[in-house]
Motif scaffolding. Structure first.
Motif, PDB file in Angstrom:
ATOM      1  N   UNK A  90       0.823  -1.211   0.000  1.00  0.00           N
ATOM      2  CA  UNK A  90       0.000   0.000   0.000  1.00  0.00           C
ATOM      3  C   UNK A  90       0.853   1.255   0.000  1.00  0.00           C
ATOM      4  N   UNK A  91       1.896   1.280   0.821  1.00  0.00           N
ATOM      5  CA  UNK A  91       2.785   2.450   0.864  1.00  0.00           C
ATOM      6  C   UNK A  91       3.474   2.651  -0.475  1.00  0.00           C
ATOM      7  N   UNK A  92       3.878   1.556  -1.110  1.00  0.00           N
ATOM      8  CA  UNK A  92       4.563   1.632  -2.398  1.00  0.00           C
ATOM      9  C   UNK A  92       3.663   2.244  -3.458  1.00  0.00           C
ATOM     10  N   UNK A  93       2.434   1.761  -3.574  1.00  0.00           N
ATOM     11  CA  UNK A  93       1.568   2.204  -4.666  1.00  0.00           C
ATOM     12  C   UNK A  93       1.068   3.631  -4.448  1.00  0.00           C
ATOM     13  N   UNK A  94       0.929   4.053  -3.206  1.00  0.00           N
ATOM     14  CA  UNK A  94       0.418   5.402  -2.955  1.00  0.00           C
ATOM     15  C   UNK A  94       1.436   6.477  -3.288  1.00  0.00           C
ATOM     16  N   UNK A  95       2.684   6.064  -3.501  1.00  0.00           N
ATOM     17  CA  UNK A  95       3.714   7.030  -3.887  1.00  0.00           C
ATOM     18  C   UNK A  95       3.504   7.551  -5.302  1.00  0.00           C
ATOM     19  N   UNK A  96       2.827   6.793  -6.155  1.00  0.00           N
ATOM     20  CA  UNK A  96       2.746   7.186  -7.557  1.00  0.00           C
ATOM     21  C   UNK A  96       1.360   7.040  -8.185  1.00  0.00           C
ATOM     22  N   UNK A 107      -6.937   2.719 -11.955  1.00  0.00           N
ATOM     23  CA  UNK A 107      -8.167   2.113 -11.438  1.00  0.00           C
ATOM     24  C   UNK A 107      -7.894   0.757 -10.800  1.00  0.00           C
ATOM     25  N   UNK A 108      -6.992  -0.023 -11.397  1.00  0.00           N
ATOM     26  CA  UNK A 108      -6.651  -1.321 -10.826  1.00  0.00           C
ATOM     27  C   UNK A 108      -6.004  -1.161  -9.460  1.00  0.00           C
ATOM     28  N   UNK A 109      -5.028  -0.267  -9.357  1.00  0.00           N
ATOM     29  CA  UNK A 109      -4.360  -0.047  -8.069  1.00  0.00           C
ATOM     30  C   UNK A 109      -5.354   0.428  -7.009  1.00  0.00           C
ATOM     31  N   UNK A 110      -6.231   1.340  -7.378  1.00  0.00           N
ATOM     32  CA  UNK A 110      -7.201   1.851  -6.416  1.00  0.00           C
ATOM     33  C   UNK A 110      -8.158   0.754  -5.970  1.00  0.00           C
ATOM     34  N   UNK A 111      -8.578  -0.090  -6.895  1.00  0.00           N
ATOM     35  CA  UNK A 111      -9.470  -1.206  -6.555  1.00  0.00           C
ATOM     36  C   UNK A 111      -8.790  -2.172  -5.593  1.00  0.00           C
ATOM     37  N   UNK A 112      -7.550  -2.547  -5.887  1.00  0.00           N
ATOM     38  CA  UNK A 112      -6.839  -3.493  -5.035  1.00  0.00           C
ATOM     39  C   UNK A 112      -6.493  -2.866  -3.686  1.00  0.00           C
ATOM     40  N   UNK A 113      -6.151  -1.591  -3.685  1.00  0.00           N
ATOM     41  CA  UNK A 113      -5.837  -0.930  -2.426  1.00  0.00           C
ATOM     42  C   UNK A 113      -7.064  -0.877  -1.524  1.00  0.00           C
ATOM     43  N   UNK A 114      -8.233  -0.645  -2.103  1.00  0.00           N
ATOM     44  CA  UNK A 114      -9.466  -0.654  -1.322  1.00  0.00           C
ATOM     45  C   UNK A 114      -9.729  -2.033  -0.741  1.00  0.00           C
ATOM     46  N   UNK A 115      -9.430  -3.085  -1.503  1.00  0.00           N
ATOM     47  CA  UNK A 115      -9.576  -4.453  -0.995  1.00  0.00           C
ATOM     48  C   UNK A 115      -8.684  -4.664   0.231  1.00  0.00           C
ATOM     49  N   UNK A 116      -7.446  -4.209   0.159  1.00  0.00           N
ATOM     50  CA  UNK A 116      -6.520  -4.386   1.274  1.00  0.00           C
ATOM     51  C   UNK A 116      -6.972  -3.602   2.500  1.00  0.00           C
ATOM     52  N   UNK A 117      -7.468  -2.393   2.290  1.00  0.00           N
ATOM     53  CA  UNK A 117      -7.936  -1.580   3.410  1.00  0.00           C
ATOM     54  C   UNK A 117      -9.171  -2.210   4.052  1.00  0.00           C
ATOM     55  N   UNK A 118     -10.029  -2.777   3.237  1.00  0.00           N
ATOM     56  CA  UNK A 118     -11.221  -3.473   3.743  1.00  0.00           C
ATOM     57  C   UNK A 118     -10.799  -4.639   4.626  1.00  0.00           C
ATOM     58  N   UNK A 119      -9.857  -5.441   4.153  1.00  0.00           N
ATOM     59  CA  UNK A 119      -9.408  -6.595   4.924  1.00  0.00           C
ATOM     60  C   UNK A 119      -8.737  -6.188   6.229  1.00  0.00           C
ATOM     61  N   UNK A 120      -8.088  -5.054   6.219  1.00  0.00           N
ATOM     62  CA  UNK A 120      -7.399  -4.573   7.424  1.00  0.00           C
ATOM     63  C   UNK A 120      -8.344  -3.852   8.388  1.00  0.00           C
ATOM     64  N   UNK A 121      -9.618  -3.728   8.018  1.00  0.00           N
ATOM     65  CA  UNK A 121     -10.564  -3.032   8.869  1.00  0.00           C
ATOM     66  C   UNK A 121     -10.377  -1.527   8.876  1.00  0.00           C
TER      67      UNK A 121
END
Length: 422
Positions: A90-96, A107-121
């Protein structure tokens, strides 16, 4: 003629995978032994599309120096996720990500990042970052009190039970009331019946209706609620979110057997703890996960908990872990990697929350998998076309049959799934 049955209890606000034939007493898992061969993660398959190497986690290909900048970034991102290093990803992708000129990558990065944030609560952070509206499930979860976790020196229970279909069941305590709950790594949220919720003093939240996908084409209506205190083993969860379903949707009639469920402890609870299931001694332990060094992480999450599995010939495979599924099943992607001699079409009854349907599926004979250093030999496995993982190609789903006469450890904080034949 005996009719084969697929049964899984998983419930999802998006979708859930179907199960494979109910073989709790049929013996489709015919052998378990230590695997002495090479267990290095490797892809032995050639694909036509470059993206398939990424989606099948071919790490050697993903390190290719000839990859362009965008493809190289995607490879690094997916590898970090699949190695259980979601925070770094997440930190890596938010840099760019916000500066990308290609909308499809962004759009792909944002979709996957939202999935990770959902899983992390991280519901509130996700709503703020992606401006989610009030109809989104993550937005609704963001309106609930923050969940708290603590641990006790004494366990609320340790007895492990099995459902008629084979799923693990444990005694838990909800708002002081002792009940038996099914343990389901494939359930996106913990589930209670409306009746049990009333008995435990739990009320649904206004304007929180969710549409729940099931193992069939049936969709269910549910509402969000909050458990003040959920005790599982040594674990105490406060303000734990749940969905409520009608009793009829959690009651199943099959021939002369009726199965009723009142509670399902889902992935949001299990992902925070170390859960040990011991079938031989009919015991379980839910406890705090302690940091472990020196072991290779074999679990990750993208829409579902996933486990890195192998075929005895060395081919790497990606399987979802779903303890709510009665038996291990295959997915169509595995046919690109492995050759099978005996395949036939068969009619099975597929069911779970909401009811049953009859479907035609591919049945494969004599399948072997290496999971956590043990070789599992199956006389027969079914193939389901419903895919659970997002972006990553899924080769199958590990079901509750892996627990038969073994000891399972699900330690997601350490990204470890282990099976012991002791």
């Amino acid at each position: 003629m005996f009719e084969r049955v697929v049964f899984t209890i998983s419930c999802f606000a998006l979708m859930s995978g179907v199960g494979s034939p109910a073989v709790w007493s049929q013996g489709l898992l015919i052998g378990i032994e230590a695997f002495e061969g090479r267990q290095t993660w490797q892809n032995l398959t050639r694909f036509e599309q470059a993206q398939d190497y990424i989606k099948n986690l071919d790490y050697d290909w993903m390190q290719n120096d000839s990859l362009g900048r965008n493809a190289g970034r995607l490879c690094r991102y997916i590898r970090l996720i699949s190695e259980g290093r979601e925070s770094l990803a997440s930190n890596f992708v938010r840099e760019f990500v916000d500066t990308l000129d290609k909308a499809n990558y962004r759009q792909l990065y944002q979709f996957l990042d939202l999935e990770l944030m959902d899983n992390a609560g991280q519901y509130r952070e996700a709503v703020k970052r992606y401006a989610l509206d009030s109809s989104h499930r993550v937005f609704q979860l963001s309106q609930l009190p923050d969940e708290e976790i603590s641990f006790s020196d004494s366990a609320i229970g340790s007895q492990l039970y099995r459902s008629p279909f084979g799923q693990p069941i444990a005694e838990v305590q909800i708002n002081g009331r002792r009940i038996k709950a099914w343990l389901d790594t494939g359930a996106e949220l913990t589930v209670l019946s409306h009746r049990l919720a009333r008995q435990c003093g739990i009320k649904s939240i206004a304007n929180s209706e969710l549409t729940i996908g099931t193992t069939t084409s049936i969709e269910l209506k549910s509402r969000l609620a909050v458990i003040d205190e959920l005790k599982l083993g040594e674990v105490i969860l406060r303000h734990h979110p749940v969905i409520l379903l009608d009793e009829d949707e959690l009651t199943f009639d099959l021939d002369t057997m009726q199965v009723k469920m009142e509670a399902i402890v889902g992935w949001p609870a299990i992902r925070q703890i170390r859960l040990e299931l011991d079938d031989r001694n009919n015991r379980y332990r839910a406890s705090k996960s302690e940091a472990i060094g020196g072991k290779e992480r074999n679990m990750f999450w993208l829409g579902y908990p996933a486990v890195k599995v192998m075929h005895p010939d060395g081919q790497s495979l990606i399987f979802v872990l779903d303890t709510g599924l009665n038996d291990t099943e295959l997915k169509p992607n595995i046919y690109h990697k492995l050759s099978f001699d005996n395949i036939r079409m068969d009619s099975v009854k597929v069911g779970g929350a909401g009811g049953f349907e009859t479907k035609m599926v591919r049945e494969v004979e004599n399948v072997s998998l290496v999971v956590s250093g043990l070789r599992f030999d199956f006389r027969e496995l079914s193939t389901s076309d419903i895919i659970d993982l997002v972006f990553i190609h899924q080769d199958g789903t590990l079901g509750a049959d892996l627990l038969n006469d073994t000891r399972l450890v699900i330690d997601y904080p350490n990204r470890l799934f282990e099976v012991f034949d002791d």
